[in-house]
Design a protein around this motif. Structure first.
Motif, PDB file in Angstrom:
ATOM      1  N   ALA A  18      96.601  45.652 159.591  1.00  0.00           N
ATOM      2  CA  ALA A  18      97.941  45.992 159.105  1.00  0.00           C
ATOM      3  C   ALA A  18      98.725  46.706 160.196  1.00  0.00           C
ATOM      4  O   ALA A  18      98.136  47.380 161.051  1.00  0.00           O
ATOM      5  CB  ALA A  18      97.840  46.882 157.860  1.00  0.00           C
ATOM      6  N   LYS A  19     100.018  46.522 160.183  1.00  0.00           N
ATOM      7  CA  LYS A  19     100.879  47.250 161.121  1.00  0.00           C
ATOM      8  C   LYS A  19     100.674  48.756 160.933  1.00  0.00           C
ATOM      9  O   LYS A  19     100.507  49.212 159.804  1.00  0.00           O
ATOM     10  CB  LYS A  19     102.347  46.908 160.863  1.00  0.00           C
ATOM     11  N   PRO A  20     100.703  49.511 161.999  1.00  0.00           N
ATOM     12  CA  PRO A  20     100.972  49.137 163.394  1.00  0.00           C
ATOM     13  C   PRO A  20      99.719  48.835 164.223  1.00  0.00           C
ATOM     14  O   PRO A  20      99.751  48.995 165.444  1.00  0.00           O
ATOM     15  CB  PRO A  20     101.692  50.377 163.921  1.00  0.00           C
ATOM     16  N   LYS A  62      91.471  53.391 141.270  1.00  0.00           N
ATOM     17  CA  LYS A  62      90.371  54.322 140.993  1.00  0.00           C
ATOM     18  C   LYS A  62      90.375  55.446 142.016  1.00  0.00           C
ATOM     19  O   LYS A  62      90.230  56.629 141.662  1.00  0.00           O
ATOM     20  CB  LYS A  62      89.033  53.585 141.020  1.00  0.00           C
ATOM     21  N   GLY A  63      90.546  55.085 143.296  1.00  0.00           N
ATOM     22  CA  GLY A  63      90.589  56.102 144.336  1.00  0.00           C
ATOM     23  C   GLY A  63      91.770  57.040 144.176  1.00  0.00           C
ATOM     24  O   GLY A  63      91.643  58.263 144.339  1.00  0.00           O
ATOM     25  N   VAL A  64      92.938  56.485 143.859  1.00  0.00           N
ATOM     26  CA  VAL A  64      94.135  57.311 143.663  1.00  0.00           C
ATOM     27  C   VAL A  64      93.933  58.269 142.498  1.00  0.00           C
ATOM     28  O   VAL A  64      94.213  59.477 142.596  1.00  0.00           O
ATOM     29  CB  VAL A  64      95.373  56.419 143.430  1.00  0.00           C
ATOM     30  N   CYS A  65      93.441  57.753 141.374  1.00  0.00           N
ATOM     31  CA  CYS A  65      93.310  58.577 140.175  1.00  0.00           C
ATOM     32  C   CYS A  65      92.208  59.618 140.307  1.00  0.00           C
ATOM     33  O   CYS A  65      92.294  60.699 139.711  1.00  0.00           O
ATOM     34  CB  CYS A  65      93.091  57.688 138.958  1.00  0.00           C
ATOM     35  N   SER A 101     103.457  41.138 157.088  1.00  0.00           N
ATOM     36  CA  SER A 101     103.712  42.119 156.037  1.00  0.00           C
ATOM     37  C   SER A 101     102.448  42.878 155.672  1.00  0.00           C
ATOM     38  O   SER A 101     101.385  42.286 155.502  1.00  0.00           O
ATOM     39  CB  SER A 101     104.251  41.413 154.783  1.00  0.00           C
ATOM     40  N   ASN A 102     102.591  44.197 155.551  1.00  0.00           N
ATOM     41  CA  ASN A 102     101.530  45.005 154.962  1.00  0.00           C
ATOM     42  C   ASN A 102     101.641  44.856 153.445  1.00  0.00           C
ATOM     43  O   ASN A 102     102.580  45.367 152.832  1.00  0.00           O
ATOM     44  CB  ASN A 102     101.685  46.472 155.358  1.00  0.00           C
ATOM     45  N   ILE A 103     100.687  44.149 152.858  1.00  0.00           N
ATOM     46  CA  ILE A 103     100.811  43.761 151.455  1.00  0.00           C
ATOM     47  C   ILE A 103      99.426  43.536 150.854  1.00  0.00           C
ATOM     48  O   ILE A 103      98.584  42.897 151.477  1.00  0.00           O
ATOM     49  CB  ILE A 103     101.681  42.476 151.351  1.00  0.00           C
ATOM     50  N   TYR A 142      93.758  49.041 150.888  1.00  0.00           N
ATOM     51  CA  TYR A 142      94.303  48.102 149.906  1.00  0.00           C
ATOM     52  C   TYR A 142      95.154  47.046 150.609  1.00  0.00           C
ATOM     53  O   TYR A 142      95.017  45.840 150.364  1.00  0.00           O
ATOM     54  CB  TYR A 142      95.124  48.884 148.886  1.00  0.00           C
ATOM     55  N   ASP A 143      96.029  47.484 151.502  1.00  0.00           N
ATOM     56  CA  ASP A 143      96.875  46.542 152.237  1.00  0.00           C
ATOM     57  C   ASP A 143      96.051  45.617 153.130  1.00  0.00           C
ATOM     58  O   ASP A 143      96.400  44.451 153.317  1.00  0.00           O
ATOM     59  CB  ASP A 143      97.900  47.295 153.100  1.00  0.00           C
ATOM     60  N   ARG A 144      94.955  46.125 153.694  1.00  0.00           N
ATOM     61  CA  ARG A 144      94.116  45.303 154.566  1.00  0.00           C
ATOM     62  C   ARG A 144      93.211  44.357 153.795  1.00  0.00           C
ATOM     63  O   ARG A 144      92.517  43.534 154.396  1.00  0.00           O
ATOM     64  CB  ARG A 144      93.248  46.188 155.470  1.00  0.00           C
ATOM     65  N   GLY A 145      93.166  44.482 152.492  1.00  0.00           N
ATOM     66  CA  GLY A 145      92.306  43.617 151.697  1.00  0.00           C
ATOM     67  C   GLY A 145      90.875  44.101 151.599  1.00  0.00           C
ATOM     68  O   GLY A 145      90.000  43.371 151.142  1.00  0.00           O
ATOM     69  N   ASP A 146      90.622  45.352 152.009  1.00  0.00           N
ATOM     70  CA  ASP A 146      89.273  45.897 151.925  1.00  0.00           C
ATOM     71  C   ASP A 146      88.880  46.192 150.483  1.00  0.00           C
ATOM     72  O   ASP A 146      87.694  46.177 150.132  1.00  0.00           O
ATOM     73  CB  ASP A 146      89.157  47.181 152.750  1.00  0.00           C
ATOM     74  N   VAL A 147      89.874  46.518 149.647  1.00  0.00           N
ATOM     75  CA  VAL A 147      89.641  46.776 148.223  1.00  0.00           C
ATOM     76  C   VAL A 147      90.710  46.047 147.417  1.00  0.00           C
ATOM     77  O   VAL A 147      91.790  45.731 147.931  1.00  0.00           O
ATOM     78  CB  VAL A 147      89.684  48.284 147.884  1.00  0.00           C
TER      79      VAL A 147
END
Length: 200
Positions: free
Chosen positions: A141-143, A58-61, A109-111, A46-51
């Motif tokens: 994303a870091k690191p 959806k993945g979390v739930c 920023s990881n965002i 999510y942070d990398r912009g892949d999804v």
């Protein structure tokens, strides 16, 4: 030292508060330990912009066994964005001071994309940065080394002339391995003192 490369969360913006975390837990309707294990296990793509947000949740739930519909998806995204949206005005004020002293400013920023857009539309101080490395747009994303390398290229300076500032020691250590200088952020005053020492 010619440039200061800032992390966002835990430096310029505050980390999630217990109250905002509780809102997320209650919205999902699961206990704290299970929720945060699932939340962070899916976060890097999510942070990398892949999804995008809906796919992330959806993945979390799915991990949590929580039925997800459009309404709950929207509520989870809104609660998540709100939880990361409190700015530290003392740290932000330091940006003007450093710019006046001649430092080039960068942001790494990881965002996720939804949160990046929220900051761009609400926080004019982002304009102070000559380089903005949002993980969702630079693909790393870091690191991960590529995240720092992207910023070094965009700043156009030798790595040793850039001070990377982050509240996480592991992120600072990763920057130092690539030749950047590093400062583990605890307060604006401590950062100013560190910069004075480097300039002396």
């Amino acid at each position: 030292m010619k440039a200061v490369l800032f992390d966002m969360f835990g430096v310029l913006a505050r980390l999630q508060s217990p109250a905002s975390q509780a809102v997320l837990e209650n919205t999902a309707g699961v206990d704290r330990e299970r929720f945060w294990a699932a939340y962070w296990s899916q976060r890097a793509p999510y942070d990398r912009g892949d999804v995008a947000g809906p796919a992330y949740w959806k993945g979390v739930c799915e991990i949590l066994g929580v039925p997800l519909d459009a309404h709950l998806t929207a509520d989870l995204i809104a609660a998540d964005l709100a939880s990361w949206s409190e700015v530290d005005q003392r740290a932000v004020a330091l940006l003007a001071t450093l710019a006046a002293r001649g430092f080039t400013l960068g942001l790494l920023s990881n965002i996720p994309e939804e949160l990046a857009v929220r900051y761009e539309t609400s926080e004019p101080w982002l304009d102070r940065f000559a380089v903005v490395g949002f993980s969702c747009r630079i693909g790393s994303a870091k690191p991960e080394p590529a995240a720092y390398e992207w910023c070094v290229r965009e700043l156009g300076l030798p790595a040793g002339e850039i001070l990377f500032v982050d509240d996480r020691a592991d992120n600072v250590a990763a920057a130092r391995e690539l030749g950047l200088r590093g400062h583990v952020f605890t307060s604006p005053d401590a950062l100013e003192a560190a910069l004075e020492g480097l300039s002396a």
